[in-house]
Design a protein around this motif. Structure first.
Motif, short mmCIF file in Angstrom:
data_model
loop_
_atom_site.label_atom_id
_atom_site.label_comp_id
_atom_site.label_asym_id
_atom_site.label_seq_id
_atom_site.Cartn_x
_atom_site.Cartn_y
_atom_site.Cartn_z
N SER A 62 0.51 -1.39 0.06
CA SER A 62 0.13 -0.21 -0.46
C SER A 62 0.52 1.55 -0.10
CB SER A 62 -1.52 0.09 1.05
OG SER A 62 -0.53 0.14 2.32
N VAL A 63 2.25 1.46 0.07
CA VAL A 63 2.97 2.63 0.29
C VAL A 63 3.51 2.40 -0.95
CG1 VAL A 63 2.25 2.53 2.80
CG2 VAL A 63 4.64 1.61 1.88
N LYS A 64 4.23 1.01 -1.23
CA LYS A 64 5.07 0.85 -2.67
C LYS A 64 4.87 1.82 -3.60
CE LYS A 64 6.41 -3.21 -3.40
NZ LYS A 64 6.58 -4.34 -3.02
N GLY A 65 6.29 3.10 -3.58
CA GLY A 65 5.84 3.79 -5.05
C GLY A 65 5.54 4.82 -4.23
N ARG A 66 5.02 5.59 -3.02
CA ARG A 66 5.04 6.68 -2.38
C ARG A 66 5.58 6.84 -1.21
NH1 ARG A 66 0.19 6.88 0.33
NH2 ARG A 66 0.43 4.93 0.74
N PHE A 67 5.85 6.35 -0.67
CA PHE A 67 7.08 6.10 0.61
C PHE A 67 7.89 5.59 0.38
CE2 PHE A 67 3.83 5.32 4.38
CZ PHE A 67 2.95 7.03 3.85
N THR A 68 9.51 5.66 1.00
CA THR A 68 10.67 5.91 0.72
C THR A 68 11.64 5.09 2.25
OG1 THR A 68 11.25 6.69 -1.50
CG2 THR A 68 13.30 6.15 -0.17
N ILE A 69 11.88 5.00 2.20
CA ILE A 69 13.31 4.02 3.76
C ILE A 69 14.53 4.60 3.58
CG2 ILE A 69 12.69 1.77 3.35
CD1 ILE A 69 12.74 1.75 6.82
N SER A 70 15.33 5.22 4.10
CA SER A 70 16.79 5.48 3.86
C SER A 70 17.02 5.76 5.51
CB SER A 70 16.94 6.42 3.29
OG SER A 70 16.17 7.85 4.00
N ARG A 71 18.79 5.07 5.46
CA ARG A 71 19.55 5.22 6.45
C ARG A 71 20.61 5.81 6.81
NH1 ARG A 71 20.26 -0.93 8.71
NH2 ARG A 71 20.99 0.54 10.02
N ASP A 72 21.36 6.70 7.23
CA ASP A 72 22.29 7.46 7.00
C ASP A 72 22.96 6.57 8.47
OD1 ASP A 72 24.77 9.17 8.03
OD2 ASP A 72 23.39 10.35 7.42
N ASN A 73 23.99 5.46 8.46
CA ASN A 73 24.64 4.70 9.17
C ASN A 73 25.21 5.99 9.87
OD1 ASN A 73 23.78 2.73 8.55
ND2 ASN A 73 24.95 2.01 8.02
N ALA A 74 26.30 7.28 9.46
CA ALA A 74 26.97 7.90 9.99
C ALA A 74 26.48 8.83 10.95
CB ALA A 74 27.59 9.09 9.16
N LYS A 75 24.97 9.18 10.69
CA LYS A 75 24.63 9.78 11.78
C LYS A 75 23.02 8.90 12.74
CE LYS A 75 24.08 14.34 8.78
NZ LYS A 75 23.10 14.77 8.38
N ASN A 76 24.09 7.54 12.25
CA ASN A 76 22.44 6.90 13.46
C ASN A 76 21.41 7.40 13.28
OD1 ASN A 76 24.49 5.69 14.62
ND2 ASN A 76 24.99 6.00 16.61
N THR A 77 20.65 7.24 11.54
CA THR A 77 18.86 7.93 11.65
C THR A 77 18.52 6.61 10.32
OG1 THR A 77 19.79 9.83 12.68
CG2 THR A 77 18.06 9.93 11.19
N VAL A 78 17.84 6.59 10.69
CA VAL A 78 16.86 6.21 9.95
C VAL A 78 15.85 7.12 9.39
CG1 VAL A 78 15.51 5.21 10.66
CG2 VAL A 78 15.58 3.99 8.78
N TYR A 79 14.69 7.12 8.28
CA TYR A 79 13.87 7.95 7.41
C TYR A 79 13.02 7.27 6.58
CZ TYR A 79 18.23 11.20 8.21
OH TYR A 79 19.21 11.86 9.09
N LEU A 80 11.88 8.26 6.61
CA LEU A 80 10.96 7.72 6.40
C LEU A 80 10.03 8.48 5.65
CD1 LEU A 80 9.53 4.87 5.37
CD2 LEU A 80 7.99 5.52 7.34
N GLN A 81 10.47 8.78 4.57
CA GLN A 81 9.54 10.29 3.44
C GLN A 81 8.61 9.27 2.61
OE1 GLN A 81 11.29 13.05 2.78
NE2 GLN A 81 9.30 13.54 1.82
N MET A 82 7.52 10.03 3.42
CA MET A 82 5.94 9.91 2.67
C MET A 82 5.33 11.13 2.50
SD MET A 82 5.01 8.09 6.68
CE MET A 82 4.77 9.57 7.61
N ASN A 83 5.23 10.26 0.75
CA ASN A 83 4.77 11.47 0.42
C ASN A 83 3.04 10.77 -0.93
OD1 ASN A 83 6.78 12.80 0.13
ND2 ASN A 83 7.75 11.30 -1.66
N SER A 84 2.70 12.24 -1.03
CA SER A 84 1.18 11.58 -1.83
C SER A 84 0.25 10.78 -0.43
CB SER A 84 1.07 10.75 -3.32
OG SER A 84 2.16 11.50 -3.91
N LEU A 85 0.55 10.84 0.76
CA LEU A 85 -0.05 11.01 1.50
C LEU A 85 -1.43 10.50 1.88
CD1 LEU A 85 1.75 12.54 4.55
CD2 LEU A 85 1.43 10.08 4.57
N LYS A 86 -2.01 9.67 2.59
CA LYS A 86 -3.77 9.60 1.50
C LYS A 86 -4.29 9.51 3.19
CE LYS A 86 -3.08 6.75 -2.52
NZ LYS A 86 -3.02 4.91 -2.49
#
Length: 121
Positions: A62-86
């Motif tokens: 249901s989120v494929k193509g709209r959400f993107t998960i990424s991580r920055d190991n140097a910053k110890n952080t994971v992100y979730l970019q959420m576009n076209s929210l419903k």
């Protein structure tokens, strides 16, 4: 122990975007797969996305193509970019850490406190 703190939730109109962040502290972040889950009122916690220590990504349909998960190991952080929210994306979003990689909440060892995402129609 791994401590996780989410941020970036809020109220957004349908079609808008939000970026969630999850800051980790404690044990070596890069050793863990990271996942995002969400839980709407009256519903079970469900898998949203996951990323392996090496950067392989997985999404629920249901989120494929709209959400993107990424991580920055140097910053110890994971992100979730959420576009076209419903409106149906409205939930409390949790990040979690696991030594394995999966889609079941029981497979994750550490959890953040959650951040509310509300999408208005």
């Amino acid at each position: 122990q791994v401590q996780l703190v989410e941020s970036g939730g809020g109220l957004v109109q349908a079609g808008g975007s939000l970026r969630l962040s999850c800051a980790a502290s404690g044990r070596t972040f890069s050793n863990y797969a990271m996942g995002w889950f969400r839980q709407a009122p009256g519903k079970e916690r469900e898998f949203v996305a996951a990323i392996s220590w090496s950067g392989n990504t997985y999404y629920t349909v249901s989120v494929k193509g709209r959400f993107t998960i990424s991580r920055d190991n140097a910053k110890n952080t994971v992100y979730l970019q959420m576009n076209s929210l419903k409106p149906e994306d409205t939930a409390v979003y949790y990040c979690a850490a696991s030594r394995g990689l999966g889609t079941r909440p029981t497979g994750y060892d550490y959890w953040g406190q959650g951040t509310q995402v509300t999408v208005s129609s």
